[in-house]
Design a protein around this motif. Structure first.
Motif, PDB file in Angstrom:
ATOM      1  N   LEU A 266       0.837  -1.205   0.000  1.00  0.00           N
ATOM      2  CA  LEU A 266       0.000   0.000   0.000  1.00  0.00           C
ATOM      3  C   LEU A 266       0.873   1.256   0.000  1.00  0.00           C
ATOM      4  O   LEU A 266       0.586   2.231  -0.711  1.00  0.00           O
ATOM      5  CB  LEU A 266      -0.922   0.002   1.222  1.00  0.00           C
ATOM      6  N   HIS A 267       1.916   1.223   0.784  1.00  0.00           N
ATOM      7  CA  HIS A 267       2.843   2.357   0.872  1.00  0.00           C
ATOM      8  C   HIS A 267       3.462   2.663  -0.495  1.00  0.00           C
ATOM      9  O   HIS A 267       3.466   3.816  -0.952  1.00  0.00           O
ATOM     10  CB  HIS A 267       3.936   2.036   1.898  1.00  0.00           C
ATOM     11  N   TRP A 268       3.959   1.643  -1.173  1.00  0.00           N
ATOM     12  CA  TRP A 268       4.615   1.857  -2.458  1.00  0.00           C
ATOM     13  C   TRP A 268       3.602   2.157  -3.564  1.00  0.00           C
ATOM     14  O   TRP A 268       3.919   2.841  -4.544  1.00  0.00           O
ATOM     15  CB  TRP A 268       5.490   0.660  -2.820  1.00  0.00           C
ATOM     16  N   HIS A 296      -4.845  -0.469   8.495  1.00  0.00           N
ATOM     17  CA  HIS A 296      -4.719   0.026   9.869  1.00  0.00           C
ATOM     18  C   HIS A 296      -3.272   0.430  10.163  1.00  0.00           C
ATOM     19  O   HIS A 296      -3.025   1.489  10.776  1.00  0.00           O
ATOM     20  CB  HIS A 296      -5.163  -1.064  10.846  1.00  0.00           C
ATOM     21  N   LEU A 297      -2.322  -0.385   9.707  1.00  0.00           N
ATOM     22  CA  LEU A 297      -0.907  -0.043   9.887  1.00  0.00           C
ATOM     23  C   LEU A 297      -0.547   1.240   9.146  1.00  0.00           C
ATOM     24  O   LEU A 297       0.184   2.085   9.664  1.00  0.00           O
ATOM     25  CB  LEU A 297      -0.021  -1.184   9.375  1.00  0.00           C
ATOM     26  N   LEU A 298      -1.071   1.373   7.939  1.00  0.00           N
ATOM     27  CA  LEU A 298      -0.794   2.566   7.144  1.00  0.00           C
ATOM     28  C   LEU A 298      -1.345   3.812   7.822  1.00  0.00           C
ATOM     29  O   LEU A 298      -0.681   4.859   7.870  1.00  0.00           O
ATOM     30  CB  LEU A 298      -1.400   2.404   5.746  1.00  0.00           C
ATOM     31  N   LEU A 299      -2.549   3.709   8.378  1.00  0.00           N
ATOM     32  CA  LEU A 299      -3.155   4.836   9.091  1.00  0.00           C
ATOM     33  C   LEU A 299      -2.321   5.207  10.316  1.00  0.00           C
ATOM     34  O   LEU A 299      -2.083   6.396  10.573  1.00  0.00           O
ATOM     35  CB  LEU A 299      -4.583   4.480   9.505  1.00  0.00           C
ATOM     36  N   LYS A 300      -1.855   4.194  11.056  1.00  0.00           N
ATOM     37  CA  LYS A 300      -1.015   4.461  12.225  1.00  0.00           C
ATOM     38  C   LYS A 300       0.273   5.175  11.820  1.00  0.00           C
ATOM     39  O   LYS A 300       0.748   6.069  12.517  1.00  0.00           O
ATOM     40  CB  LYS A 300      -0.669   3.143  12.931  1.00  0.00           C
ATOM     41  N   ARG A 301       0.817   4.780  10.662  1.00  0.00           N
ATOM     42  CA  ARG A 301       2.041   5.410  10.182  1.00  0.00           C
ATOM     43  C   ARG A 301       1.787   6.866   9.803  1.00  0.00           C
ATOM     44  O   ARG A 301       2.591   7.752  10.112  1.00  0.00           O
ATOM     45  CB  ARG A 301       2.584   4.631   8.975  1.00  0.00           C
ATOM     46  N   PHE A 302       0.659   7.136   9.162  1.00  0.00           N
ATOM     47  CA  PHE A 302       0.301   8.515   8.813  1.00  0.00           C
ATOM     48  C   PHE A 302       0.159   9.364  10.071  1.00  0.00           C
ATOM     49  O   PHE A 302       0.613  10.512  10.119  1.00  0.00           O
ATOM     50  CB  PHE A 302      -1.006   8.541   8.020  1.00  0.00           C
TER      51      PHE A 302
END
Length: 334
Positions: A266-268, A296-302
């Motif tokens: 998702l990040h890339w 969910h991980l991506l949101l936490k990273r944002f």
């Protein structure tokens, strides 16, 4: 404690001259090894001449090694470390350079934490004309602090422990040799991160919140030759390696490796969208786009990035409003 500065180079003589000069100007004199990966631009003549000039003055710090054929960046790093005589090694790519107090500050921090195996600092990001573009972020509190070995890989997995590029990092030579050196199959594509992962098995990590290095951003950077898909695949490989080293005390709380892989996709995919590469974005995102835990991980990273940016803004405002030029610096505690 002795430091060896290893500068790897290939056909970048004007940039190499700057790297050598800043390495020789250190407040703590260090061995400087130039590993020339079979350049054809006059590098050999220049460095050999400089070695001779220094030796006439009784200065034997500069050492020159020339590969008889082009072997690539990773193998050149390994050759340099093999020739080094220092307890600690500071890598410098030929397009980067270091502040005059870099080795001095690292030596001081390491002396306070002798069980460390790897040390990293902040870097100033500059363009081809040495104009500042930004700075790498601070890691943790104070001027310098350490992370115990058992916590390093957990932090790396969750992207809370970014060691940075070679110009930011120094490592214990014996830990490097035990780790097996740089993997030439990854040449210029996460080969440094792969090495930090393995070196971190052998001691604590030190982070120095000072800009002691200068990292050049330019169109000729070698990692730009890799496609987004190739960089994604290697990024996934790095996370899988880190996962294996995470201390047992964290295993119950960390995300499953499949979730991390989908998060990276998702990040890339977002990077591909930013670059207006729609087909690549779609190809990378599927089927990760259907993985709620990865979102969910991506949101936490944002959220984490947003908080870091806000904290940076607050810190900047506090500095402006501060009337005292003297600030209490938090040093490493044993």
């Amino acid at each position: 404690m002795k430091f060896s500065i290893i500068i790897t180079t290939h056909n970048r003589l004007p940039l190499l001259q700057r790297s050598i000069r800043t390495a020789l100007e250190q407040t703590v004199p260090s061995e400087v090894i130039v590993v020339d990966d079979c350049s054809s631009d006059g590098t050999q003549d220049y460095v050999c001449s400089l070695c001779a000039q220094l030796q006439e003055k009784g200065d034997n710090r500069l050492i020159y090694h020339r590969n008889l054929e082009n072997q690539g960046h990773s193998k050149s790093v390994n050759i340099g470390v093999d020739r080094a005589t220092g307890d600690w090694v500071k890598l410098v790519d030929d397009d980067d350079y270091i502040a005059a107090n870099c080795i001095g500050e690292m030596t001081h921090a390491i002396a306070l934490r002798p069980q460390a195996a790897i040390c990293s600092c902040q870097a100033v990001k500059v363009d081809e004309h040495e104009k500042e573009l930004g700075r790498t972020k601070k890691v943790g509190p104070g001027k310098a602090f350490y992370i115990p070995q058992e916590d390093i890989h957990h932090g790396m997995l969750l992207e809370q422990v970014p060691f940075g590029t070679p110009v930011q990092v120094a490592f214990r030579r014996d830990a490097f040799l035990k780790s097996g050196g740089w993997d030439s199959s990854l040449d210029t594509n996460f080969d440094d991160i792969d090495s930090w992962i393995r070196i971190a098995q052998f001691g604590d990590a030190i982070f120095i919140n000072q800009c002691l290095a200068y990292r050049t951003f330019w169109t000729g950077a070698l990692n730009q030759r890799f496609s987004l898909e190739e960089r994604l695949n290697t990024h996934i490989e790095m996370k899988q390696k880190i996962y294996q080293y995470v201390n047992e005390k964290y295993k119950a709380e960390i995300p499953h490796v499949d979730t991390i892989e989908n998060y990276l996709k998702l990040h890339w995919a977002l990077i591909a969208l930013k670059d207006v590469k729609l087909y690549s974005a779609m190809k990378i995102a599927y089927p990760a786009i259907c993985a709620p835990k990865a979102w969910h991980l991506l949101l936490k990273r944002f959220i984490q990035i947003s908080q870091e940016q806000e904290q940076k803004k607050v810190s900047f405002e506090q500095e402006i409003n501060s009337f005292s030029p003297i600030r209490k610096l938090v040093l490493i505690e044993s």
